[in-house]
Design a protein around this motif. Structure first.
Motif, PDB file in Angstrom:
ATOM      1  N   ILE A 152       1.020  -0.951  -0.017  1.00  0.00           N
ATOM      2  CA  ILE A 152      -0.051  -0.134  -0.063  1.00  0.00           C
ATOM      3  C   ILE A 152       0.783   1.238   0.098  1.00  0.00           C
ATOM      4  O   ILE A 152       1.647   1.374   1.169  1.00  0.00           O
ATOM      5  CB  ILE A 152      -0.922  -0.129   1.064  1.00  0.00           C
ATOM      6  N   PRO A 153       0.681   2.111  -1.083  1.00  0.00           N
ATOM      7  CA  PRO A 153       1.570   3.456  -0.842  1.00  0.00           C
ATOM      8  C   PRO A 153       1.241   4.188   0.150  1.00  0.00           C
ATOM      9  O   PRO A 153       0.001   4.338   0.832  1.00  0.00           O
ATOM     10  CB  PRO A 153       1.368   3.944  -2.426  1.00  0.00           C
ATOM     11  N   VAL A 154       2.126   4.880   0.779  1.00  0.00           N
ATOM     12  CA  VAL A 154       1.963   5.623   1.911  1.00  0.00           C
ATOM     13  C   VAL A 154       1.536   7.044   1.365  1.00  0.00           C
ATOM     14  O   VAL A 154       2.177   7.979   1.048  1.00  0.00           O
ATOM     15  CB  VAL A 154       3.165   5.653   2.763  1.00  0.00           C
ATOM     16  N   PRO A 155       0.101   7.411   1.902  1.00  0.00           N
ATOM     17  CA  PRO A 155      -0.595   8.817   1.466  1.00  0.00           C
ATOM     18  C   PRO A 155       0.102   9.691   2.571  1.00  0.00           C
ATOM     19  O   PRO A 155       0.377   9.481   3.760  1.00  0.00           O
ATOM     20  CB  PRO A 155      -1.964   8.426   1.594  1.00  0.00           C
ATOM     21  N   LYS A 156       0.148  11.160   1.982  1.00  0.00           N
ATOM     22  CA  LYS A 156       0.945  11.939   2.898  1.00  0.00           C
ATOM     23  C   LYS A 156      -0.451  13.000   3.496  1.00  0.00           C
ATOM     24  O   LYS A 156       0.007  13.584   4.361  1.00  0.00           O
ATOM     25  CB  LYS A 156       1.546  13.033   2.078  1.00  0.00           C
ATOM     26  N   ALA A 157      -1.500  12.540   2.828  1.00  0.00           N
ATOM     27  CA  ALA A 157      -2.691  13.378   3.410  1.00  0.00           C
ATOM     28  C   ALA A 157      -3.982  12.562   2.960  1.00  0.00           C
ATOM     29  O   ALA A 157      -4.156  11.539   2.330  1.00  0.00           O
ATOM     30  CB  ALA A 157      -2.944  14.604   2.746  1.00  0.00           C
ATOM     31  N   THR A 158      -4.961  13.070   3.678  1.00  0.00           N
ATOM     32  CA  THR A 158      -6.522  12.421   3.426  1.00  0.00           C
ATOM     33  C   THR A 158      -6.792  11.320   4.300  1.00  0.00           C
ATOM     34  O   THR A 158      -5.586  10.778   4.985  1.00  0.00           O
ATOM     35  CB  THR A 158      -6.739  11.932   1.955  1.00  0.00           C
ATOM     36  N   MET A 159      -8.077  10.707   4.215  1.00  0.00           N
ATOM     37  CA  MET A 159      -8.070   9.524   5.031  1.00  0.00           C
ATOM     38  C   MET A 159      -8.079   8.398   4.185  1.00  0.00           C
ATOM     39  O   MET A 159      -9.096   7.371   4.468  1.00  0.00           O
ATOM     40  CB  MET A 159      -9.556   9.743   5.571  1.00  0.00           C
ATOM     41  N   PHE A 160      -7.422   8.212   2.934  1.00  0.00           N
ATOM     42  CA  PHE A 160      -7.649   7.321   2.216  1.00  0.00           C
ATOM     43  C   PHE A 160      -6.076   6.713   1.757  1.00  0.00           C
ATOM     44  O   PHE A 160      -5.041   7.566   1.537  1.00  0.00           O
ATOM     45  CB  PHE A 160      -8.292   7.594   0.806  1.00  0.00           C
TER      46      PHE A 160
END
Length: 404
Positions: A317-325
């Motif tokens: 899973i790519p690590v998101p920098k922002a949002t709740m997704f």
């Protein structure tokens, strides 16, 4: 009289309508569905906001019609927020409108500014209302990259030069739903310069402005760019920031001409949110930022748990920098299915609900959106269930369905 109405014909079947019956059937059969599909915050609204609602609703004067633009105190509170957070000065009388969530505001802005056949540049994949608000208004959508990388400006220039008629507006959404991409002020500055030179409006969706995970790098507002307010309107929402999704409170702020157009359309359609809700929203905006920091902390923890546990299960899973997704590529052995069929398979065989990427545009079909709306234990259980599926070779015939 059985002919489908014109505007309905322009709307494809909602992708999630294919998923919901499968989830409902599984639940009816006793399967415990771990639903990571809809971005529906599960944390309660902070107590002081609820208390203000309860206090205000006891006053019968608040039970009357409100105002479609939002009560003055709410517009002032939003203007103050922009001043504190972004250093942007707004006139609450002419540059702020309260909306029934950012989705309603965006759709009504599209209706206000779009003539039949007008071309609008919209990211793909993106949140559906970004496209279909204009499609329902008779406009034509031309796809843009969702990633604000080096190809974006070239695509923007192509879109302007090769569209007939010339595009009237560009939609931006950072931090982005569903991709979680983020943009910086340098990017916004370049976009504003180009759009001003080519007489193109900018509609910026900043609903996830406060759900970010690098405290040193909070998402900026496009209105921080000098001159951006000449052509731009920005939409925000209290749904994610304060865990208030069902309250339906959002805002449009920015260019006076655009705000006036939105306010005029809204004046024919609604009387605004229930006044006690607006008063409670004022209490939220004027209150301590501690509650925002707590919400952000919870989502960051869930993000880290998902990335770690799904990774150990075989799904990177790519690590998101922002949002709740998280915006995750379909595991290679299942890529041939596409996002809708893979989402169906996950529900049927693992009891995990997700959002198929194709629901956000054709260029999302090799991705799945995962929402951080379950607690740590449920996320880890989802990972364990998925691990069993990923142990197969992607042949649906060899998968044993999950039993209740």
């Amino acid at each position: 009289m059985s002919e489908v109405f014109h505007r309905i014909r322009r709307l494809p079947p909602y992708v999630f309508a294919h998923i919901d019956p499968i989830k409902a059937k599984a639940r009816a059969e006793g399967v415990d569905i771990i639903d990571l599909g809809m971005g529906n915050p599960d944390m309660p609204t902070p107590e002081h906001i609820v208390a203000k609602l309860q206090e205000t609703v006891k006053d019968p004067r608040t039970h009357r019609y409100s105002t479609s633009r939002g009560i003055p105190g709410l517009r002032k509170a939003q203007a103050s927020y922009y001043g504190r957070r972004f250093g942007v000065k707004l006139n609450p009388e002419t540059q702020v409108v309260a909306t029934l969530g950012s989705k309603e505001g965006f759709a009504n802005m599209a209706s206000a500014i779009t003539a039949p056949g007008d071309v609008v540049l919209v990211p793909n994949p993106t949140y559906p209302i970004h496209s279909f608000g204009f499609i329902m208004s008779g406009g034509v959508v031309r796809s843009m990259p969702a990633d604000p990388g080096e190809d974006f400006m070239r695509a923007l220039d192509r879109g302007v030069r090769h569209s007939i008629p010339k595009p009237i507006a560009l939609v931006l959404n950072y931090p982005a739903n569903p991709t979680a991409y983020t943009a910086d002020l340098d990017f916004y500055t370049e976009v504003v310069k180009y759009c001003k030179a080519n007489d193109i409006l900018i509609l910026s969706d900043l609903a996830y402005s406060e759900i970010y995970f690098d405290e040193k790098d909070p998402p900026p507002s496009i209105l921080q760019v000098p001159g951006a307010i000449d052509i731009s309107v920005e939409f925000t929402s209290m749904s994610k920031t304060y865990s208030m999704p069902g309250w339906r409170v959002g805002f449009a702020v920015g260019n006076e001409r655009l705000i006036a157009a939105l306010a005029r359309v809204k004046s024919y359609l609604d009387y605004g949110a229930f006044t006690p809700i607006q008063v409670a929203a004022v209490a939220a905006l004027n209150g301590s930022d501690d509650v925002i920091e707590e919400v952000r902390k919870v989502y960051k923890h869930r993000r880290d748990v998902m990335v770690e546990s799904f990774g150990r299960s075989g799904w990177t899973i790519p690590v998101p920098k922002a949002t709740m997704f998280a915006w995750a590529p379909i595991p290679p052995q299942f890529a041939h299915l596409g996002s809708l069929e893979f989402a169906k398979l996950l529900i049927q065989e693992t009891g995990v609900g997700v959002a198929p990427g194709v629901g956000f545009g054709e260029y999302g079909d090799q991705y799945i959106r995962l929402a951080f709306v379950e607690n740590e234990q449920r996320i880890r259980q989802a990972a364990r269930n998925i691990k069993k599926l990923l142990g197969t070779k992607g042949d649906q015939g060899n998968v044993v369905p999950l039993k209740a």
